[in-house]
Design an enzyme around this catalytic site. Structure first.
Site, PDB file in Angstrom:
ATOM      1  N   ARG A  40       0.803  -1.220   0.000  1.00 35.26           N
ATOM      2  CA  ARG A  40       0.000   0.000   0.000  1.00 35.26           C
ATOM      3  C   ARG A  40       0.843   1.281   0.000  1.00 35.26           C
ATOM      4  O   ARG A  40       0.328   2.367  -0.204  1.00 35.26           O
ATOM      5  CB  ARG A  40      -0.943  -0.019   1.217  1.00 35.26           C
ATOM      6  N   ASN A  46      -6.220  -5.530  17.684  1.00 34.71           N
ATOM      7  CA  ASN A  46      -4.948  -6.202  17.916  1.00 34.71           C
ATOM      8  C   ASN A  46      -3.836  -5.267  17.452  1.00 34.71           C
ATOM      9  O   ASN A  46      -3.804  -4.852  16.304  1.00 34.71           O
ATOM     10  CB  ASN A  46      -4.922  -7.501  17.098  1.00 34.71           C
ATOM     11  N   TYR A  48      31.265  35.020  -1.059  1.00 32.88           N
ATOM     12  CA  TYR A  48      31.469  33.581  -1.139  1.00 32.88           C
ATOM     13  C   TYR A  48      32.825  33.262  -0.541  1.00 32.88           C
ATOM     14  O   TYR A  48      33.866  33.727  -1.041  1.00 32.88           O
ATOM     15  CB  TYR A  48      31.402  33.055  -2.581  1.00 32.88           C
ATOM     16  N   ASN A  51      37.712  41.502   8.973  1.00 33.13           N
ATOM     17  CA  ASN A  51      36.533  42.094   8.357  1.00 33.13           C
ATOM     18  C   ASN A  51      36.532  41.782   6.863  1.00 33.13           C
ATOM     19  O   ASN A  51      37.452  42.147   6.146  1.00 33.13           O
ATOM     20  CB  ASN A  51      36.537  43.615   8.575  1.00 33.13           C
ATOM     21  N   ASN A  83      38.341  29.818  -5.307  1.00 28.80           N
ATOM     22  CA  ASN A  83      39.002  28.620  -4.759  1.00 28.80           C
ATOM     23  C   ASN A  83      39.131  27.491  -5.769  1.00 28.80           C
ATOM     24  O   ASN A  83      39.744  26.489  -5.488  1.00 28.80           O
ATOM     25  CB  ASN A  83      38.237  28.121  -3.520  1.00 28.80           C
ATOM     26  N   SER A 105      35.735  45.855   0.083  1.00 23.70           N
ATOM     27  CA  SER A 105      34.579  45.334  -0.656  1.00 23.70           C
ATOM     28  C   SER A 105      34.934  44.967  -2.088  1.00 23.70           C
ATOM     29  O   SER A 105      35.843  45.554  -2.686  1.00 23.70           O
ATOM     30  CB  SER A 105      33.483  46.394  -0.692  1.00 23.70           C
ATOM     31  N   ALA A 116      39.693  47.902  -1.673  1.00 22.14           N
ATOM     32  CA  ALA A 116      38.424  47.527  -2.295  1.00 22.14           C
ATOM     33  C   ALA A 116      38.614  47.320  -3.796  1.00 22.14           C
ATOM     34  O   ALA A 116      39.410  48.002  -4.435  1.00 22.14           O
ATOM     35  CB  ALA A 116      37.376  48.611  -2.048  1.00 22.14           C
TER      36      ALA A 116
HETATM   37  C1  UD1 Z   1      -1.447  -7.093  11.296  1.00 18.99           C
HETATM   38  C2  UD1 Z   1      -2.306  -8.077  12.128  1.00 18.99           C
HETATM   39  C3  UD1 Z   1      -3.548  -7.351  12.606  1.00 18.99           C
HETATM   40  C4  UD1 Z   1      -3.162  -6.117  13.393  1.00 18.99           C
HETATM   41  C5  UD1 Z   1      -2.241  -5.227  12.598  1.00 18.99           C
HETATM   42  C6  UD1 Z   1      -1.683  -4.143  13.503  1.00 18.99           C
HETATM   43  C7  UD1 Z   1      -1.948 -10.343  11.278  1.00 18.99           C
HETATM   44  C8  UD1 Z   1      -2.489 -11.430  10.425  1.00 18.99           C
HETATM   45  N1  UD1 Z   1      -2.658  -9.211  11.320  1.00 18.99           N
HETATM   46  O1  UD1 Z   1      -2.203  -6.754  10.127  1.00 18.99           O
HETATM   47  O2  UD1 Z   1      -4.330  -8.221  13.411  1.00 18.99           O
HETATM   48  O3  UD1 Z   1      -4.317  -5.413  13.791  1.00 18.99           O
HETATM   49  O4  UD1 Z   1      -1.129  -5.953  12.088  1.00 18.99           O
HETATM   50  O5  UD1 Z   1      -0.888  -3.221  12.808  1.00 18.99           O
HETATM   51  O6  UD1 Z   1      -0.926 -10.543  11.906  1.00 18.99           O
HETATM   52  N2  UD1 Z   1       5.319  -9.184   7.793  1.00 18.99           N
HETATM   53  C9  UD1 Z   1       6.352 -10.077   7.571  1.00 18.99           C
HETATM   54  N3  UD1 Z   1       6.148 -11.165   6.793  1.00 18.99           N
HETATM   55  C10 UD1 Z   1       4.940 -11.433   6.212  1.00 18.99           C
HETATM   56  C11 UD1 Z   1       3.884 -10.512   6.425  1.00 18.99           C
HETATM   57  C12 UD1 Z   1       4.088  -9.413   7.228  1.00 18.99           C
HETATM   58  O7  UD1 Z   1       7.459  -9.883   8.088  1.00 18.99           O
HETATM   59  O8  UD1 Z   1       4.845 -12.446   5.518  1.00 18.99           O
HETATM   60  C13 UD1 Z   1       5.553  -8.019   8.637  1.00 18.99           C
HETATM   61  C14 UD1 Z   1       5.384  -6.701   7.890  1.00 18.99           C
HETATM   62  O9  UD1 Z   1       6.629  -6.269   7.364  1.00 18.99           O
HETATM   63  C15 UD1 Z   1       4.902  -5.759   8.985  1.00 18.99           C
HETATM   64  C16 UD1 Z   1       4.137  -6.683   9.924  1.00 18.99           C
HETATM   65  O10 UD1 Z   1       4.585  -7.988   9.666  1.00 18.99           O
HETATM   66  O11 UD1 Z   1       5.967  -5.165   9.683  1.00 18.99           O
HETATM   67  C17 UD1 Z   1       2.621  -6.574   9.762  1.00 18.99           C
HETATM   68  O12 UD1 Z   1       2.252  -6.935   8.454  1.00 18.99           O
HETATM   69  P1  UD1 Z   1       1.030  -6.265   7.704  1.00 18.99           P
HETATM   70  O13 UD1 Z   1       0.871  -6.944   6.398  1.00 18.99           O
HETATM   71  O14 UD1 Z   1       1.172  -4.793   7.699  1.00 18.99           O
HETATM   72  O15 UD1 Z   1      -0.180  -6.706   8.656  1.00 18.99           O
HETATM   73  P2  UD1 Z   1      -1.572  -5.961   8.838  1.00 18.99           P
HETATM   74  O16 UD1 Z   1      -2.440  -6.260   7.689  1.00 18.99           O
HETATM   75  O17 UD1 Z   1      -1.338  -4.536   9.187  1.00 18.99           O
HETATM   76 CA    CA Z   2       0.424  -3.178   9.178  1.00 17.64          CA
END
Ligand code: UD1
Ligand code: CA
Length: 463
Positions: A15, A171, A368, A379, A388, A407, A425
């Site tokens: 996104r 969460n 400059y 001064n 330079n 100047s 100057a």
């Molecule tokens: C996730 C949670 C969601 C929570 C939200 C909070 C899950 C399934 N969902 O959703 O419940 O409310 O975060 O911000 O966990 N990442 C990996 N590997 C992967 C996928 C993701 O390392 O395969 C990492 C991403 O880089 C990121 C984090 O995990 O730092 C969260 O991933 P993202 O896809 O943003 O999850 P959300 O859809 O935001």
């Molecule tokens: Ca996220």
């Protein structure tokens, strides 16, 4: 009990619509991942592991200054549960605790993490989920509680029923886990959801089914749990971070005339009784002493500014030092490597590059000064230019203590103007001026008497 920190940073961040990995996008002067790492620092975990994937090499390179980090690569990226599973080979001691953080949740505060770890250990839980209520919970996983009020499972927005979507408790994606049952349960995750991913959030349901304890720590405010998914979030959260920093500065005795337009990076420090005007941008490792005045529209990047310094409107200072009591601007430009001594003055439209100026020296207008070593009480007249660059190489100019440069002079480097010497100057100085001497290097003036009348006469003759 030993604590390990794991940070999930493998996701593509679709996104964001960016070629750059999401976690390297800057937020108020620091990358998202740096924000999360510095929140975790005070917990002094026994190990910190980053799960990387998308742009893994870029992320590692950007964090090269933190040699203590461990990395595991998640490829392909099959979801948050799959991501945590990748750390299994590194986290062997089953009596330890894991604190799981997301690299895209940058506003978290260290104190909250400490509370989470304490709540987890106090409850002897297998998992503790950090939650909060949001007025608009759209996009987050929701906390579904059973009739006893205990957390039953977490359901993602896309997989939620209408009723579940109405739940406002979200969460955060931040959890504490006891290592004991963690990996064996992660192996049981299935990707039977709308995204076909292994959701870490399903662990809650599996733990409950196995009779393992799952608790929550619910925060009063969800502000610090906000995640960055798009550039809109990036802008919104930048505002929050800037407001936080500005508040700390104001409570520390700094006046901000217009906090809404004042952009101060996290690592900047400012002494008490300094007044900051509107639209000032203070970046990187800038430090400013007390009792100063920074006027509107100034940008300082990695600047070291002493006490009682005035910087007037529209000036730009990069990788440079300004001594106590100095005055700079308006519209001055200090380029990298410039060092102004105490009580110096650099005025309107003056540009310096890799130039030092000793105590009390002045260059008040239109100059400059590049690759110059300028002593004390010198001064520099209006329009002075150090030449330079000969087209191939840079050359130094030395101007010793007490010298006076008239100047509109050009100092063709390499050249030295000695102690207490004068440059007349309008001179083009190509040879050293000895101490105490006057260097004059300009054409002699000739006055032609009655010249104007003669010209008029010639014109009348012709017509
Ligand atoms: C996730 C949670 C969601 C929570 C939200 C909070 C899950 C399934 N969902 O959703 O419940 O409310 O975060 O911000 O966990 N990442 C990996 N590997 C992967 C996928 C993701 O390392 O395969 C990492 C991403 O880089 C990121 C984090 O995990 O730092 C969260 O991933 P993202 O896809 O943003 O999850 P959300 O859809 O935001
Ligand atoms: Ca996220």
């Amino acid at each position: 009990m030993t604590l390990h920190v794991v940070i999930l940073a493998a996701g593509k961040g679709t996104r964001m619509k960016s070629a750059r990995p999401k976690v390297l996008h800057p937020l108020a002067g620091r990358s998202l991942i740096e924000h999360v790492l510095s929140t975790a620092d005070p917990l002094q975990a026994a190990s910190t592991t980053l799960v990387v994937g998308h742009g893994a090499e870029d992320v590692r390179a950007a964090l090269a200054h933190r040699p203590g980090l461990q990395y595991v690569v998640q490829s392909p990226q099959l979801g948050t549960g799959h991501a945590l599973l990748q750390t299994e080979p590194l986290l062997k001691d089953r009596s330890d605790t894991v604190l799981l953080l997301y690299a895209d949740v940058p506003l978290l505060e260290s104190g909250t993490l400490t509370r989470l770890v304490e709540a987890h250990r106090g409850a002897r839980a297998a998992a503790t989920v950090l939650t909060a209520e949001l007025a608009d919970p759209y996009g987050y996983g929701r906390i579904v509680r059973d009739e006893t009020g205990a957390v039953a499972r977490v359901v993602e927005e896309r997989d939620a029923s209408g009723e579940e979507r109405a739940i406002r408790e979200i969460n955060s994606g931040i959890y504490c886990f006891s290592l004991g049952p963690l990996f064996s349960t992660l192996h049981q995750l299935a990707a039977d959801n709308s995204q076909g991913e292994y959701y870490l959030t399903d662990l809650v349901r599996l733990y409950r089914a196995a009779g393992l304890g799952v608790t929550t720590l619910k925060l009063d405010s969800a502000d610090e749990l906000r995640g960055v998914n798009s550039r809109v979030d990036l802008a919104d959260l930048s505002r929050v971070i800037r407001a936080r920093k500005n508040r700390v500065l104001m409570l520390g005795g700094v006046t901000l005339e217009d906090p809404g337009s004042t952009y101060v990076d996290e690592d900047v420090s400012i002494g008490a009784d300094t007044v900051i005007g509107p639209r000032v941008i203070l970046e990187g490792r800038t430090t400013i002493g007390g009792g100063g005045r920074i006027h509107a529209g100034v940008r300082l990047t990695n600047a070291t500014v002493g006490a009682g310094v005035t910087i007037l409107d529209g000036s730009v200072v990069v990788d440079s030092e300004i001594g106590d009591g100095a005055s700079v601007g308006p519209y001055a430009h200090l380029r990298p490597g410039s060092v102004l001594g105490p009580d110096t003055r650099v005025g309107n439209f003056v540009e310096l590059k890799k130039t030092t100026m000793g105590r009390g020296s002045k260059a008040n207008h239109l100059a400059y000064l590049g690759d110059a070593r300028i002593g004390e009480r010198v001064n520099i007249g209006a329009g002075t230019i150090t030449c330079n660059f000969d087209g191939e190489q840079k050359h130094p100019t030395v101007i010793e203590d007490g010298a006076f440069i008239g100047s509109d002079s050009q100092l063709v480097a390499p050249v030295t103007v000695g102690k207490d010497a004068y440059v007349a100057a309008g001179s083009t100085i190509t040879q050293d001026v000895p101490a105490g001497a006057l260097g004059v290097a300009r054409g002699h003036q000739v006055n032609k008497a009655e010249w104007a009348a003669q010209r008029r006469a010639r014109k009348t003759e012709r017509s």
